[in-house]
Scaffold this motif. Structure first.
Motif, PDB file in Angstrom:
ATOM      1  N   MET A  29      32.532  40.994  46.187  1.00 23.29           N
ATOM      2  CA  MET A  29      32.721  39.549  46.176  1.00 23.29           C
ATOM      3  C   MET A  29      33.945  39.173  46.993  1.00 23.29           C
ATOM      4  O   MET A  29      34.751  40.032  47.351  1.00 23.29           O
ATOM      5  CB  MET A  29      32.878  39.028  44.747  1.00 23.29           C
ATOM      6  CG  MET A  29      34.023  39.660  43.977  1.00 23.29           C
ATOM      7  SD  MET A  29      34.194  39.053  42.293  1.00 23.29           S
ATOM      8  CE  MET A  29      35.231  37.627  42.567  1.00 23.29           C
ATOM      9  N   VAL A  30      34.065  37.891  47.258  1.00 25.47           N
ATOM     10  CA  VAL A  30      35.251  37.312  47.882  1.00 25.47           C
ATOM     11  C   VAL A  30      35.718  36.179  46.971  1.00 25.47           C
ATOM     12  O   VAL A  30      34.904  35.388  46.495  1.00 25.47           O
ATOM     13  CB  VAL A  30      34.942  36.775  49.297  1.00 25.47           C
ATOM     14  CG1 VAL A  30      36.161  36.075  49.886  1.00 25.47           C
ATOM     15  CG2 VAL A  30      34.475  37.902  50.212  1.00 25.47           C
ATOM     16  N   ALA A  31      37.011  36.145  46.726  1.00 22.57           N
ATOM     17  CA  ALA A  31      37.581  35.114  45.866  1.00 22.57           C
ATOM     18  C   ALA A  31      38.949  34.739  46.427  1.00 22.57           C
ATOM     19  O   ALA A  31      39.285  35.123  47.548  1.00 22.57           O
ATOM     20  CB  ALA A  31      37.687  35.621  44.425  1.00 22.57           C
ATOM     21  N   TYR A  32      39.732  34.027  45.628  1.00 17.33           N
ATOM     22  CA  TYR A  32      41.069  33.602  46.053  1.00 17.33           C
ATOM     23  C   TYR A  32      42.073  33.909  44.957  1.00 17.33           C
ATOM     24  O   TYR A  32      41.727  33.940  43.772  1.00 17.33           O
ATOM     25  CB  TYR A  32      41.095  32.099  46.353  1.00 17.33           C
ATOM     26  CG  TYR A  32      40.255  31.751  47.554  1.00 17.33           C
ATOM     27  CD1 TYR A  32      40.802  31.740  48.828  1.00 17.33           C
ATOM     28  CD2 TYR A  32      38.898  31.479  47.406  1.00 17.33           C
ATOM     29  CE1 TYR A  32      40.022  31.466  49.930  1.00 17.33           C
ATOM     30  CE2 TYR A  32      38.106  31.196  48.514  1.00 17.33           C
ATOM     31  CZ  TYR A  32      38.681  31.187  49.771  1.00 17.33           C
ATOM     32  OH  TYR A  32      37.901  30.926  50.864  1.00 17.33           O
ATOM     33  N   MET A  33      43.309  34.135  45.371  1.00 17.71           N
ATOM     34  CA  MET A  33      44.415  34.304  44.430  1.00 17.71           C
ATOM     35  C   MET A  33      45.529  33.351  44.806  1.00 17.71           C
ATOM     36  O   MET A  33      45.764  33.097  45.991  1.00 17.71           O
ATOM     37  CB  MET A  33      44.995  35.718  44.493  1.00 17.71           C
ATOM     38  CG  MET A  33      44.290  36.742  43.688  1.00 17.71           C
ATOM     39  SD  MET A  33      45.265  38.273  43.682  1.00 17.71           S
ATOM     40  CE  MET A  33      44.118  39.311  42.804  1.00 17.71           C
ATOM     41  N   ASN A  34      46.200  32.852  43.766  1.00 18.60           N
ATOM     42  CA  ASN A  34      47.488  32.206  43.955  1.00 18.60           C
ATOM     43  C   ASN A  34      48.533  33.164  43.379  1.00 18.60           C
ATOM     44  O   ASN A  34      48.195  34.259  42.926  1.00 18.60           O
ATOM     45  CB  ASN A  34      47.519  30.814  43.314  1.00 18.60           C
ATOM     46  CG  ASN A  34      47.309  30.843  41.812  1.00 18.60           C
ATOM     47  OD1 ASN A  34      47.203  31.900  41.189  1.00 18.60           O
ATOM     48  ND2 ASN A  34      47.231  29.667  41.208  1.00 18.60           N
ATOM     49  N   GLU A  35      49.796  32.771  43.385  1.00 13.58           N
ATOM     50  CA  GLU A  35      50.836  33.678  42.889  1.00 13.58           C
ATOM     51  C   GLU A  35      50.654  34.029  41.417  1.00 13.58           C
ATOM     52  O   GLU A  35      50.892  35.163  41.008  1.00 13.58           O
ATOM     53  CB  GLU A  35      52.226  33.083  43.140  1.00 13.58           C
ATOM     54  CG  GLU A  35      52.581  33.095  44.606  1.00 13.58           C
ATOM     55  CD  GLU A  35      54.015  32.682  44.876  1.00 13.58           C
ATOM     56  OE1 GLU A  35      54.932  33.402  44.423  1.00 13.58           O
ATOM     57  OE2 GLU A  35      54.197  31.638  45.530  1.00 13.58           O
ATOM     58  N   GLU A  36      50.202  33.062  40.616  1.00 19.88           N
ATOM     59  CA  GLU A  36      49.987  33.323  39.191  1.00 19.88           C
ATOM     60  C   GLU A  36      48.894  34.378  38.995  1.00 19.88           C
ATOM     61  O   GLU A  36      49.048  35.299  38.186  1.00 19.88           O
ATOM     62  CB  GLU A  36      49.603  32.021  38.473  1.00 19.88           C
ATOM     63  CG  GLU A  36      49.361  32.206  36.981  1.00 19.88           C
ATOM     64  CD  GLU A  36      48.886  30.949  36.283  1.00 19.88           C
ATOM     65  OE1 GLU A  36      48.947  30.928  35.034  1.00 19.88           O
ATOM     66  OE2 GLU A  36      48.426  29.998  36.952  1.00 19.88           O
ATOM     67  N   ALA A  37      47.807  34.258  39.730  1.00 17.71           N
ATOM     68  CA  ALA A  37      46.717  35.241  39.620  1.00 17.71           C
ATOM     69  C   ALA A  37      47.183  36.620  40.067  1.00 17.71           C
ATOM     70  O   ALA A  37      46.826  37.639  39.463  1.00 17.71           O
ATOM     71  CB  ALA A  37      45.518  34.786  40.447  1.00 17.71           C
ATOM     72  N   TRP A  38      47.988  36.657  41.132  1.00 16.37           N
ATOM     73  CA  TRP A  38      48.527  37.928  41.617  1.00 16.37           C
ATOM     74  C   TRP A  38      49.412  38.580  40.541  1.00 16.37           C
ATOM     75  O   TRP A  38      49.285  39.774  40.255  1.00 16.37           O
ATOM     76  CB  TRP A  38      49.308  37.692  42.912  1.00 16.37           C
ATOM     77  CG  TRP A  38      50.130  38.851  43.372  1.00 16.37           C
ATOM     78  CD1 TRP A  38      51.473  38.874  43.532  1.00 16.37           C
ATOM     79  CD2 TRP A  38      49.668  40.167  43.727  1.00 16.37           C
ATOM     80  NE1 TRP A  38      51.885  40.114  43.966  1.00 16.37           N
ATOM     81  CE2 TRP A  38      50.794  40.927  44.092  1.00 16.37           C
ATOM     82  CE3 TRP A  38      48.415  40.775  43.768  1.00 16.37           C
ATOM     83  CZ2 TRP A  38      50.716  42.252  44.495  1.00 16.37           C
ATOM     84  CZ3 TRP A  38      48.326  42.101  44.164  1.00 16.37           C
ATOM     85  CH2 TRP A  38      49.459  42.829  44.526  1.00 16.37           C
ATOM     86  N   GLU A  39      50.292  37.796  39.922  1.00 18.14           N
ATOM     87  CA  GLU A  39      51.171  38.337  38.889  1.00 18.14           C
ATOM     88  C   GLU A  39      50.371  38.847  37.689  1.00 18.14           C
ATOM     89  O   GLU A  39      50.665  39.921  37.154  1.00 18.14           O
ATOM     90  CB  GLU A  39      52.208  37.293  38.449  1.00 18.14           C
ATOM     91  CG  GLU A  39      53.234  36.961  39.518  1.00 18.14           C
ATOM     92  CD  GLU A  39      54.046  38.166  39.989  1.00 18.14           C
ATOM     93  OE1 GLU A  39      54.388  39.036  39.162  1.00 18.14           O
ATOM     94  OE2 GLU A  39      54.350  38.229  41.202  1.00 18.14           O
ATOM     95  N   LYS A  40      49.355  38.092  37.250  1.00 16.74           N
ATOM     96  CA  LYS A  40      48.515  38.527  36.117  1.00 16.74           C
ATOM     97  C   LYS A  40      47.751  39.804  36.464  1.00 16.74           C
ATOM     98  O   LYS A  40      47.589  40.685  35.613  1.00 16.74           O
ATOM     99  CB  LYS A  40      47.528  37.427  35.713  1.00 16.74           C
ATOM    100  CG  LYS A  40      48.154  36.251  35.011  1.00 16.74           C
ATOM    101  CD  LYS A  40      48.691  36.602  33.648  1.00 16.74           C
ATOM    102  CE  LYS A  40      47.639  36.455  32.586  1.00 16.74           C
ATOM    103  NZ  LYS A  40      48.147  36.698  31.241  1.00 16.74           N
ATOM    104  N   THR A  41      47.279  39.899  37.696  1.00 15.61           N
ATOM    105  CA  THR A  41      46.565  41.106  38.138  1.00 15.61           C
ATOM    106  C   THR A  41      47.502  42.307  38.081  1.00 15.61           C
ATOM    107  O   THR A  41      47.126  43.366  37.569  1.00 15.61           O
ATOM    108  CB  THR A  41      45.999  40.902  39.559  1.00 15.61           C
ATOM    109  OG1 THR A  41      45.055  39.827  39.525  1.00 15.61           O
ATOM    110  CG2 THR A  41      45.322  42.153  40.077  1.00 15.61           C
TER     111      THR A  41
END
Length: 128
Positions: A29-41
């Protein structure tokens, strides 16, 4: 990798993310991340994205149970696209029930389904 290495500014706070099966190398898949999503990941080891339709943080698999365990993270030369290599729990990344979101192929001026469904989305995404 520190978040300041990812250039979230180019895409108005979002970067594209390609999710790839760690073993087979299939693009899921292709999706998007913001900084919050990156930190949670980074914190959880499971893929979190920014949902443009929901306008917020999205834990992949929160409804279906088909989450993604992150095995490796790569970034492109411009620091604005992420490649997540993942173990896809449950066998399907696509909300339509397919292993990959790329389950259709263009042939003879039409789109043909080229994959088998892993699950029935009507059963998995029942709304109460």
């Amino acid at each position: 990798m520190a978040s300041e290495n990812i250039d979230f500014k180019k895409g108005n706070g979002l970067v594209p993310v390609i999710a790839q099966d760690f073993d087979s190398r299939d693009v899921l898949m292709v999706a998007y991340m913001n900084e919050e999503a990156w930190e949670k990941t980074k914190q959880t080891g499971k893929a979190h994205y920014y949902s443009r339709s929901r306008k917020g943080l999205w834990f992949k698999g929160e409804e279906s149970g088909h989450f993604q365990e992150v095995k490796s993270v790569l970034i492109d030369c411009d620091n604005d696209t992420i490649l997540l290599q993942v173990h896809q729990v449950g066998g399907a990344a696509c909300h339509e029930g397919y292993r990959s979101c790329f389950y259709r192929q263009h042939a003879d001026d039409d789109w043909k389904i080229i994959a088998e469904r892993v699950f029935d989305p009507k059963e998995v995404y029942k709304k109460s």
